[in-house]
Write a protein that holds these residues in place. Structure first.
Motif, short mmCIF file in Angstrom:
data_model
loop_
_atom_site.label_atom_id
_atom_site.label_comp_id
_atom_site.label_asym_id
_atom_site.label_seq_id
_atom_site.Cartn_x
_atom_site.Cartn_y
_atom_site.Cartn_z
N LYS A 102 0.83 -1.20 0.00
CA LYS A 102 0.00 0.00 0.00
C LYS A 102 0.87 1.25 0.00
CE LYS A 102 -3.57 2.37 2.71
NZ LYS A 102 -4.47 2.29 3.90
N ASN A 103 1.97 1.21 0.76
CA ASN A 103 2.81 2.39 0.94
C ASN A 103 4.27 2.15 0.60
OD1 ASN A 103 0.83 4.29 2.11
ND2 ASN A 103 0.78 2.87 3.83
N HIS A 104 4.99 3.22 0.38
CA HIS A 104 6.44 3.21 0.24
C HIS A 104 7.05 2.75 1.55
CE1 HIS A 104 10.46 5.16 0.13
NE2 HIS A 104 10.35 5.01 -1.19
N ASP A 107 7.03 5.23 4.45
CA ASP A 107 5.72 5.40 5.07
C ASP A 107 5.34 4.17 5.90
OD1 ASP A 107 5.12 8.01 3.93
OD2 ASP A 107 4.97 6.94 2.01
N GLN A 108 5.73 2.99 5.43
CA GLN A 108 5.50 1.78 6.21
C GLN A 108 6.21 1.89 7.56
OE1 GLN A 108 7.16 -1.33 3.81
NE2 GLN A 108 5.36 -1.51 2.48
N GLU A 161 -0.70 -3.17 4.85
CA GLU A 161 0.16 -2.94 3.70
C GLU A 161 -0.13 -3.89 2.54
OE1 GLU A 161 2.14 -0.54 3.03
OE2 GLU A 161 1.90 0.46 4.96
N TYR A 210 -3.34 4.10 10.63
CA TYR A 210 -3.56 4.00 9.18
C TYR A 210 -4.79 4.81 8.75
CZ TYR A 210 0.12 0.81 7.82
OH TYR A 210 1.35 0.28 7.53
N ASP A 213 -3.45 8.39 8.56
CA ASP A 213 -2.09 8.61 8.04
C ASP A 213 -2.02 9.70 6.98
OD1 ASP A 213 -3.23 7.27 5.90
OD2 ASP A 213 -1.53 5.91 5.60
N TYR A 214 -3.16 10.06 6.40
CA TYR A 214 -3.18 11.14 5.41
C TYR A 214 -2.88 12.49 6.06
CZ TYR A 214 -7.85 12.17 7.25
OH TYR A 214 -8.90 12.48 8.09
N ARG A 217 1.54 12.96 6.08
CA ARG A 217 2.30 12.44 4.94
C ARG A 217 3.53 13.30 4.67
NH1 ARG A 217 0.63 8.22 2.46
NH2 ARG A 217 -1.56 7.57 2.45
N ASN A 219 7.59 12.26 3.01
CA ASN A 219 8.48 11.17 2.62
C ASN A 219 9.64 11.70 1.80
OD1 ASN A 219 9.73 8.89 1.58
ND2 ASN A 219 7.83 7.81 1.17
N LYS A 222 10.64 9.39 -1.35
CA LYS A 222 9.60 9.00 -2.30
C LYS A 222 10.13 8.80 -3.72
CE LYS A 222 5.14 8.30 -2.97
NZ LYS A 222 4.39 7.28 -2.24
#
Length: 246
Positions: A102-104, A107-108, A161, A210, A213-214, A217, A219, A222
């Motif tokens: 689901k995420n990079h 982010d995980q 994830e 989760y 998590d927006y 954000r 990263n 990325k």
């Protein structure tokens, strides 16, 4: 039914309920909503309620005594200290293997660290506030189980994830988490209620991380695909190494 047979049935039931509610959650909307958040709270809420109902009950005490009698009162393993981290290793190994997540990885890791830290804070606070003695009388920090809350937090990160790309991988972490809880009871370090409550804390904290998590954000990696993380374990501590691929 013997005590040992009962604990096997209990573990299978606990795992089945977890997997079943995972399928139920998939019916929720993609964007975070109050309705989807309520769905996510059903499983951990139910587990915590069971923990409260079992705590200090005659059933719980008789169950623990019967289990220890069957195990010989000298059962001891440190496996539960390690397998709670298995879902973390699974996640990063899957990343390296190219399984769609689901995420990079950054982010995980961010969600994993937040989940672990918040879970630890809540668990430690409850232990001190509730002051329940362990079955082996080592101390009065039984409720809830820290190993179990940590294990289920890790398992829920893995689930979040990979639930859309690899169901087997996503759910496998709950097997390790359930086994961790079982071993805490078998090692006579926790009561059944401690395990239910620990699982509830780990799951709900990670679901909330989760869900929101927006809101956080950020990263810096990325656009840098040549970096990744590798899990490590040394001297009793779990660690991560940032690795650059050439």
């Amino acid at each position: 039914m013997s005590t040992k047979s009962f604990i096997y049935s209990f573990l299978a039931s606990m795992l089945t309920v977890t997997l079943g509610f995972g399928q139920f959650e998939n019916l929720s909307l993609e964007r975070p909503t109050e309705k989807s958040l309520a769905k996510k709270a059903i499983l951990p809420g139910s587990l915590f309620l069971v923990g409260l109902l079992l705590s200090d009950s005659d059933f719980e005490r008789n169950f623990q005594a019967g289990l220890q009698d069957e195990l010989g009162n000298d059962f001891n393993t440190s496996l539960d200290d390690y397998i709670r981290y298995a879902p973390i290793a699974q996640m990063y190994i899957a990343d390296l293997a190219g399984v769609k997540a689901k995420n990079h990885w950054f982010d995980q890791t961010k969600n994993l660290v937040l989940s672990a830290a918040i879970t630890q804070l809540i668990t430690a606070g409850m232990k001190k506030a509730i002051y329940k003695e362990r079955p082996n009388a080592f101390n009065a920090e039984a409720f809830p189980s820290g190993h179990t809350s940590n294990a289920f937090a890790n398992a829920t990160v893995l689930y979040e994830e990979f639930k859309d790309s690899s169901a087997l991988l996503a759910y496998s972490g709950y097997g390790f988490a359930t086994a961790t809880g079982a071993l805490r009871v078998m090692n006579n370090k926790h009561w059944l209620s401690d395990i239910f409550a620990g699982a509830a804390v780990g799951i709900i904290v990670t679901k909330l991380v989760y869900h929101f998590d927006y809101l956080f954000r950020w990263n810096p990696f990325k656009k840098k695909n040549d970096f990744t993380l590798l899990p490590s374990y040394s001297d009793g501590a779990m660690g991560l190494h940032l690795v650059k691929r050439f």
